[in-house]
Design a protein around this motif. Sequence first.
Motif, PDB file in Angstrom:
ATOM      1  N   UNK A  52      19.148  48.956 -45.422  1.00  0.00           N
ATOM      2  CA  UNK A  52      17.741  49.332 -45.508  1.00  0.00           C
ATOM      3  C   UNK A  52      17.164  48.678 -46.757  1.00  0.00           C
ATOM      4  N   UNK A  53      16.395  47.613 -46.572  1.00  0.00           N
ATOM      5  CA  UNK A  53      15.863  46.849 -47.702  1.00  0.00           C
ATOM      6  C   UNK A  53      14.825  47.632 -48.490  1.00  0.00           C
ATOM      7  N   UNK A  54      14.361  48.753 -47.965  1.00  0.00           N
ATOM      8  CA  UNK A  54      13.370  49.555 -48.670  1.00  0.00           C
ATOM      9  C   UNK A  54      14.005  50.398 -49.772  1.00  0.00           C
ATOM     10  N   UNK A  55      15.296  50.575 -49.712  1.00  0.00           N
ATOM     11  CA  UNK A  55      15.985  51.396 -50.709  1.00  0.00           C
ATOM     12  C   UNK A  55      16.196  50.597 -51.991  1.00  0.00           C
ATOM     13  N   UNK A  59      21.530  49.790 -50.723  1.00  0.00           N
ATOM     14  CA  UNK A  59      20.898  49.376 -49.467  1.00  0.00           C
ATOM     15  C   UNK A  59      21.849  49.349 -48.278  1.00  0.00           C
ATOM     16  N   UNK A  60      23.154  49.305 -48.525  1.00  0.00           N
ATOM     17  CA  UNK A  60      24.132  49.117 -47.459  1.00  0.00           C
ATOM     18  C   UNK A  60      24.749  50.459 -47.069  1.00  0.00           C
ATOM     19  N   UNK A  61      24.972  50.658 -45.769  1.00  0.00           N
ATOM     20  CA  UNK A  61      25.592  51.892 -45.274  1.00  0.00           C
ATOM     21  C   UNK A  61      26.399  51.600 -44.019  1.00  0.00           C
ATOM     22  N   UNK A  62      27.180  52.564 -43.611  1.00  0.00           N
ATOM     23  CA  UNK A  62      27.905  52.520 -42.326  1.00  0.00           C
ATOM     24  C   UNK A  62      28.738  51.251 -42.164  1.00  0.00           C
ATOM     25  N   UNK A  63      29.474  50.884 -43.207  1.00  0.00           N
ATOM     26  CA  UNK A  63      30.342  49.707 -43.128  1.00  0.00           C
ATOM     27  C   UNK A  63      31.583  50.068 -42.317  1.00  0.00           C
TER      28      UNK A  63
END
Length: 560
Positions: free
Chosen positions: A473-476, A481-485
């Motif tokens: 999510x580039x808004x964070x 910004x990265x999740x659910x890897x």
Amino acid sequence: MKHSPLSLALAAALTALAGCATPPSNPTAEVNLVALNDLHGNLEATRFTYAGVGDTAPRTVMAGGIDTLAGALAQWRREDGELLLVGAGDMVGASPALSAMWADEPTIAALDMLGLAVTSAGNHEFDGGRKELLRQQHGGCDSPRPEKACRYEARFGGAKFGYLAANVVDAQSGKTILPAYRILEAKGVKIAFIGTVLKGTTDVVAASGIAGLRFGDEADAVNRLLPELRAQGVGAFVVLIHEGGRTESEYNKQYCDNLEGDLVPVVQRLDPAIRLVISGHSHKGYLCKVGNTVVTQAQMGGHMLSRIRLVVDKATGNIVDVGARNVVIEQGAFPAEPKAAAYLAALRERSNRELARPVARIAVPAVTRGGDNADESALGNLVADAALMAGRPFGAQIGFMNRGGIRQNLETGAGNVVSKGQALATLPFGNTLVVMDLAGAQIRTLLEQQWVADKVKVRGLLQVSEGFTYKYDARKPEGARVSDISVGGVPLDDNAMYRVAANNFLAEGNDAFPEFAKGTNRAETGIPDFDSLTAYLVRREREGKPAGQAPAQPRIQRIQ
């Protein structure tokens, strides 16, 4: 009124003397330059789409090619035999197979044929490191690319033109590794050409090849030379810089005032005596002014040449006026020069036998670097998958690829068959694969580094292999910004160790990914990325599952 014979004779003599008087000499000299940048070993014409001032729609033509470039230069030299051809870097590197397969030696020879006098070094001149750049200048066969060097001709004599790099110094000696400038003379005036490469070269070439070198500030390197040059009687200075800008103005607009990018603050800090900067790197065509300085660039690949006129005051040696225009080198607009055409034909004939060799059949006519999903591409996926396959004997679980290392779309011929030349055009850098250990937390950090300093806009996201997925999510905020890897369908464990395959450019922490450099238990496989790609294509064809189709589900998912 009567005149005496003596007065009449005196008047006649004065009239005769007046008729023999030498007219005053022209106080200025006009020097003609032609500038070339970012040739990148494009010895053949390539497709080029452009629109100029007043054009209602873009035109697509075949442009460039050393035969046509030589033809244009021959015509212009008939107009001015003292014309000087100069360059702004990246003459070689990231080259098509026709040049790359011979360690770019044919391009060096072609530039000599064109009569290139000097060029700044570009970042791609450092692709093979200091050693290969100096070999390209001075000749010889001792190369980090022994499988390519001195294979086209048994003896490589090096470039007759001069590479310049005023801001690249040996960290130990403090001396430049290449000349900072060269003084050339035309029309009776001296002109100093000062060359620099972008100080950010360390971010875009392999660190191992430039170990022990410092890339300094470009403007400082230029400005400090002017007293030395003036002491040699030089008052005209031209900067050849491999750093670029961008503008919405047309390639042939005279002169734009909206140039942007990293080049602009460099030009703003140059000594006011510098009236002309010839630039490269950004692959744009423009004729702009920054303050009182004309700044040019001639796109790339030999599609354009910049024709530049300098007006030099003979008394002071200073440049008093600059005129410039960009000329598209369209095939057919200039007759091919016979010697260059013969050289290109011989090179093609010898190279094509090897380049035409079929590698494998793929699923589609072409696998592209772009696509509707700007975060990943079908070709990026394919190359990352190839890296993973080649790294599996070394334990690899994940493959990464930088978008900038994929130079062209993977094209095919009849029957969707990829040739060696087409595969080599896709991965021309000659990088090798490295497999290393990274902790899950390090991989998370690595992914977050994609947005550091907003560099993602320039380099794009890393391309990832099959089985590796994540969301962002580039808004964070930066760093969150990265999740659910996920690796192989299993969530990433920050405390677990993973085996990661990447090319040596990335593995050394380049492209502003320092986390790669922290990888441990490294296996220097020695496998060229080109070989991993072709082996992957062959394997997929043999398995009855030709490569090239995009995955059903994206590997990188953007959260809007």
